[in-house]
Design a protein around this motif. Sequence first.
Motif, PDB file in Angstrom:
ATOM      1  N   SER A   6       0.846  -1.198   0.000  1.00 45.60           N
ATOM      2  CA  SER A   6       0.000   0.000   0.000  1.00 45.60           C
ATOM      3  C   SER A   6       0.883   1.250   0.000  1.00 45.60           C
ATOM      4  O   SER A   6       2.088   1.192   0.275  1.00 45.60           O
ATOM      5  CB  SER A   6      -0.899   0.012   1.232  1.00 45.60           C
ATOM      6  N   ARG A   7       0.265   2.361  -0.285  1.00 38.46           N
ATOM      7  CA  ARG A   7       0.989   3.638  -0.269  1.00 38.46           C
ATOM      8  C   ARG A   7       1.565   3.896   1.123  1.00 38.46           C
ATOM      9  O   ARG A   7       2.693   4.365   1.257  1.00 38.46           O
ATOM     10  CB  ARG A   7       0.033   4.743  -0.695  1.00 38.46           C
ATOM     11  N   ASP A   9       2.473   1.634   3.349  1.00 38.77           N
ATOM     12  CA  ASP A   9       3.625   0.743   3.528  1.00 38.77           C
ATOM     13  C   ASP A   9       4.868   1.305   2.835  1.00 38.77           C
ATOM     14  O   ASP A   9       5.973   1.249   3.379  1.00 38.77           O
ATOM     15  CB  ASP A   9       3.317  -0.655   2.981  1.00 38.77           C
TER      16      ASP A   9
END
Length: 110
Positions: A6-7, A9
């Motif tokens: 994800s962004r 992460d």
Amino acid sequence: MSDSPSRLDLLRFLERVQVGDLERTRSWIATEEKRLAAEAARLPPVPPPDWLIEHGIGVGRTPVRVHVGSCWDTRSRCMPADRDAARRALADGVEACTHCRPDTALGVLD
């Protein structure tokens, strides 16, 4: 569901990398500071000049006071001078510092 991170992460990964870089840079800085301190400890301190001539503020920056080189009452506007220049300045009417008395040390009294 997607296997890609994800962004959030990705941003956390970037943060970890940057923190590591910052810690490494700080370590390099500390190492360099220690090296410079050790080098400075090996070198003798630069002796003060024998005489200083303090200059005024402004365009002309004329001499305003003469000091012995080790005087505690000097300012950043002081320039090193040799014995003859200090004597000439006193002879030309430049004030002698009242703390270090360069006129006495040079044998030039009014």
